[in-house]
Design a protein around this motif. Structure first.
Motif, PDB file in Angstrom:
ATOM      1  N   MET A  36       0.820  -1.209   0.000  1.00 14.42           N
ATOM      2  CA  MET A  36       0.000   0.000   0.000  1.00 14.42           C
ATOM      3  C   MET A  36       0.856   1.262   0.000  1.00 14.42           C
ATOM      4  O   MET A  36       0.397   2.325  -0.413  1.00 14.42           O
ATOM      5  N   ASN A  37       2.106   1.158   0.483  1.00 17.13           N
ATOM      6  CA  ASN A  37       3.001   2.321   0.526  1.00 17.13           C
ATOM      7  C   ASN A  37       4.069   2.255  -0.550  1.00 17.13           C
ATOM      8  O   ASN A  37       5.065   2.976  -0.496  1.00 17.13           O
ATOM      9  N   THR A  38       3.884   1.379  -1.535  1.00 13.21           N
ATOM     10  CA  THR A  38       4.865   1.243  -2.612  1.00 13.21           C
ATOM     11  C   THR A  38       4.347   1.929  -3.866  1.00 13.21           C
ATOM     12  O   THR A  38       3.275   1.599  -4.371  1.00 13.21           O
ATOM     13  N   GLY A  39       5.130   2.856  -4.366  1.00 16.14           N
ATOM     14  CA  GLY A  39       4.755   3.585  -5.565  1.00 16.14           C
ATOM     15  C   GLY A  39       5.465   4.916  -5.628  1.00 16.14           C
ATOM     16  O   GLY A  39       6.232   5.287  -4.734  1.00 16.14           O
ATOM     17  N   MET A  50      -4.735   7.295   8.425  1.00 14.54           N
ATOM     18  CA  MET A  50      -5.704   8.390   8.313  1.00 14.54           C
ATOM     19  C   MET A  50      -6.574   8.225   7.060  1.00 14.54           C
ATOM     20  O   MET A  50      -7.786   8.448   7.100  1.00 14.54           O
ATOM     21  N   THR A  51      -5.940   7.797   5.945  1.00 16.00           N
ATOM     22  CA  THR A  51      -6.691   7.624   4.704  1.00 16.00           C
ATOM     23  C   THR A  51      -7.666   6.463   4.811  1.00 16.00           C
ATOM     24  O   THR A  51      -8.810   6.540   4.330  1.00 16.00           O
ATOM     25  N   LEU A  52      -7.247   5.388   5.442  1.00  9.67           N
ATOM     26  CA  LEU A  52      -8.127   4.232   5.609  1.00  9.67           C
ATOM     27  C   LEU A  52      -9.358   4.572   6.435  1.00  9.67           C
ATOM     28  O   LEU A  52     -10.438   3.996   6.243  1.00  9.67           O
ATOM     29  N   PHE A  53      -9.204   5.507   7.368  1.00 12.21           N
ATOM     30  CA  PHE A  53     -10.324   5.906   8.219  1.00 12.21           C
ATOM     31  C   PHE A  53     -11.010   7.177   7.719  1.00 12.21           C
ATOM     32  O   PHE A  53     -11.747   7.833   8.450  1.00 12.21           O
ATOM     33  N   THR A  57      -6.251  13.173   2.473  1.00 12.01           N
ATOM     34  CA  THR A  57      -6.578  14.169   1.455  1.00 12.01           C
ATOM     35  C   THR A  57      -7.233  13.483   0.258  1.00 12.01           C
ATOM     36  O   THR A  57      -7.194  12.253   0.121  1.00 12.01           O
ATOM     37  N   ASP A  58      -7.819  14.290  -0.623  1.00 15.57           N
ATOM     38  CA  ASP A  58      -8.441  13.721  -1.832  1.00 15.57           C
ATOM     39  C   ASP A  58      -7.410  12.979  -2.670  1.00 15.57           C
ATOM     40  O   ASP A  58      -7.711  11.917  -3.245  1.00 15.57           O
ATOM     41  N   ARG A  59      -6.203  13.524  -2.752  1.00 21.59           N
ATOM     42  CA  ARG A  59      -5.144  12.869  -3.531  1.00 21.59           C
ATOM     43  C   ARG A  59      -4.761  11.531  -2.918  1.00 21.59           C
ATOM     44  O   ARG A  59      -4.602  10.539  -3.629  1.00 21.59           O
ATOM     45  N   GLN A  60      -4.618  11.485  -1.594  1.00 29.43           N
ATOM     46  CA  GLN A  60      -4.253  10.241  -0.918  1.00 29.43           C
ATOM     47  C   GLN A  60      -5.352   9.190  -1.067  1.00 29.43           C
ATOM     48  O   GLN A  60      -5.065   8.012  -1.280  1.00 29.43           O
ATOM     49  N   GLU A  61      -6.606   9.601  -0.974  1.00 35.38           N
ATOM     50  CA  GLU A  61      -7.707   8.660  -1.148  1.00 35.38           C
ATOM     51  C   GLU A  61      -7.767   8.127  -2.576  1.00 35.38           C
ATOM     52  O   GLU A  61      -8.047   6.946  -2.795  1.00 35.38           O
ATOM     53  N   LEU A  62      -7.491   8.993  -3.546  1.00 40.25           N
ATOM     54  CA  LEU A  62      -7.478   8.560  -4.941  1.00 40.25           C
ATOM     55  C   LEU A  62      -6.387   7.520  -5.169  1.00 40.25           C
ATOM     56  O   LEU A  62      -6.623   6.462  -5.782  1.00 40.25           O
ATOM     57  N   VAL A  63      -5.170   7.807  -4.672  1.00 40.49           N
ATOM     58  CA  VAL A  63      -4.037   6.893  -4.862  1.00 40.49           C
ATOM     59  C   VAL A  63      -4.305   5.552  -4.185  1.00 40.49           C
ATOM     60  O   VAL A  63      -4.094   4.484  -4.782  1.00 40.49           O
ATOM     61  N   LEU A  64      -4.798   5.587  -2.954  1.00 42.85           N
ATOM     62  CA  LEU A  64      -4.952   4.350  -2.185  1.00 42.85           C
ATOM     63  C   LEU A  64      -6.159   3.532  -2.636  1.00 42.85           C
ATOM     64  O   LEU A  64      -6.041   2.339  -2.924  1.00 42.85           O
ATOM     65  N   LEU A  69      -5.199  -0.225  -3.908  1.00 49.66           N
ATOM     66  CA  LEU A  69      -5.960  -1.322  -3.307  1.00 49.66           C
ATOM     67  C   LEU A  69      -6.568  -2.273  -4.337  1.00 49.66           C
ATOM     68  O   LEU A  69      -6.482  -3.496  -4.156  1.00 49.66           O
ATOM     69  N   PRO A  70      -7.175  -1.780  -5.432  1.00 53.95           N
ATOM     70  CA  PRO A  70      -7.682  -2.742  -6.429  1.00 53.95           C
ATOM     71  C   PRO A  70      -6.584  -3.633  -6.985  1.00 53.95           C
ATOM     72  O   PRO A  70      -6.788  -4.839  -7.151  1.00 53.95           O
ATOM     73  N   ARG A  71      -5.415  -3.045  -7.247  1.00 53.37           N
ATOM     74  CA  ARG A  71      -4.315  -3.829  -7.804  1.00 53.37           C
ATOM     75  C   ARG A  71      -3.806  -4.852  -6.805  1.00 53.37           C
ATOM     76  O   ARG A  71      -3.491  -5.993  -7.169  1.00 53.37           O
ATOM     77  N   ILE A  72      -3.730  -4.464  -5.534  1.00 59.02           N
ATOM     78  CA  ILE A  72      -3.274  -5.393  -4.493  1.00 59.02           C
ATOM     79  C   ILE A  72      -4.243  -6.564  -4.349  1.00 59.02           C
ATOM     80  O   ILE A  72      -3.839  -7.729  -4.283  1.00 59.02           O
ATOM     81  N   VAL A  73      -5.541  -6.254  -4.318  1.00 59.36           N
ATOM     82  CA  VAL A  73      -6.557  -7.311  -4.189  1.00 59.36           C
ATOM     83  C   VAL A  73      -6.523  -8.237  -5.395  1.00 59.36           C
ATOM     84  O   VAL A  73      -6.576  -9.472  -5.254  1.00 59.36           O
TER      85      VAL A  73
END
Length: 344
Positions: A36-39, A50-53, A57-64, A69-73
């Motif tokens: 999740m922190n690789t990129g 903070m993003t998970l909860f 920020t909008d940028r962090q939510e977009l990235v994660l 997350l879809p790619r990891i799953v």
């Protein structure tokens, strides 16, 4: 005394299997967090929490949530599906080198999917959810062709002949795919070349939802066939003597293995060796009985593809190495090692 000894051995085997699968689950969770922190865009542990909860920020939510997350799953689902498919192939052919890639199943599925993504956009009338079905059709036709070519009257299907036929068919399909790519425009060629290298190209939630129903149906079905696969590992005569309908059960399991491989190839591209490495490592960890081997194979496969995808995204930032290349770097030497250890 003999019954007590057998019971104690079985109890130890189950305890070992539970311990191994627990360790694999912890490793998957740890790799999940790291991934999740690789990129290119870094997210600190605090940012992740903070993003998970919902506090990012909008940028962090977009990235994660939309990219990582879809790619990891998908990586985990693909790994589990391909490893289970390989475990099935090795079980029904009684050949330690069997793998959906080596048998040509992946190539057949890939050919149909490549034709679709090459000549139709993913927003066309045929939705993304139809891709696994297209892949299954290609894989099933390839499996049927291999079965027909490998079958001999009065002898049936010999494992070695099945493997060699699969390798030959896979080579022919791969050659046809290369010829087809020569007719593509540069933009389509780049996409298909990346797909063939094993890049996980389906990296949003609609691809997760396209793959998930297949695995939710097929994985429980395969798990219920664990005892049957134990019997099929014996000779055909012994299996029939124990009451197994060998040909019918082999056909059912082959269909399940083909469907698992095809649905995964539809969103992952040409990722090889997972179906070979996963079951072998699992067998070393939990033993040959399929009650433990099948779930352990799924966990090893999920860990392998997730790790390979994480390495591919981290190694040469801001560019990426396709996941299939990373698994090939790991799998090719292991395949050669198995070749040297396999008699006949």
């Amino acid at each position: 005394m003999q019954a007590i000894t057998a019971e104690s051995i079985e109890k130890k085997r189950r305890s070992r299997s539970i311990l191994v699968m627990s360790i694999l689950a912890v490793l998957i969770f740890t790799t999940f967090i790291i991934s999740m922190n690789t990129g290119v865009i870094k997210l600190t542990p605090k940012d992740l929490i903070m993003t998970l909860f919902g506090q990012g920020t909008d940028r962090q939510e977009l990235v994660l949530f939309q990219f990582r997350l879809p790619r990891i799953v998908i990586s985990m689902l693909i790994g589990a599906g391909l490893a289970l498919s390989g475990c099935i192939m090795q079980g029904i052919t009684r050949n330690a080198l069997a793998d959906p890639g080596l048998l040509g199943i992946n190539a057949g599925a890939g050919l149909v999917v490549m034709l679709y993504v090459s000549y139709f956009p993913t927003t066309a009338n045929v939705p993304v959810f139809f891709l696994p079905m297209l892949a299954f059709v290609g894989a099933a036709l390839t499996a049927f062709l291999i079965y027909v070519l490998a079958y001999k009257k009065h002898e049936g299907i010999m494992p070695t002949r099945l493997i060699l036929t699969g390798v030959a068919v896979a080579a022919g399909i791969s050659a046809a795919m290369i010829v087809l790519t020569l007719r593509l425009n540069p933009e389509k060629y780049q996409m298909v070349a990346t797909w063939l290298a094993g890049s996980i190209w389906g990296t949003n939630w609609k691809f997760v939802m396209a793959l998930l129903p297949w695995l939710l149906f097929l994985i429980p079905y395969v798990m219920t066939k664990a005892q049957t696969m134990n019997v099929l590992n014996l000779s055909d005569a012994t299996a029939r003597g124990l009451g197994a309908h060998v040909s019918r059960e082999q056909l059912k399991l082959l269909a399940a293995g083909v469907a698992l491989a095809a649905s995964c190839v539809a969103v992952s591209g040409g990722i090889g060796f997972v179906g070979l490495i996963g079951p072998h490592l699992a067998k070393r960890l939990v033993g040959p009985k399929h009650q433990g081997l099948l779930p352990a194979s799924a966990l090893v496969g999920a860990l392998l593809v997730l790790t390979a995808d994480t390495i591919g995204r981290w190694a040469i930032q801001p560019s990426e190495i396709p996941t299939g290349i990373v698994t090939a770097v790991i799998g090719a030497p292991y395949f050669l090692y198995l070749m040297t250890r396999t008699r006949g």
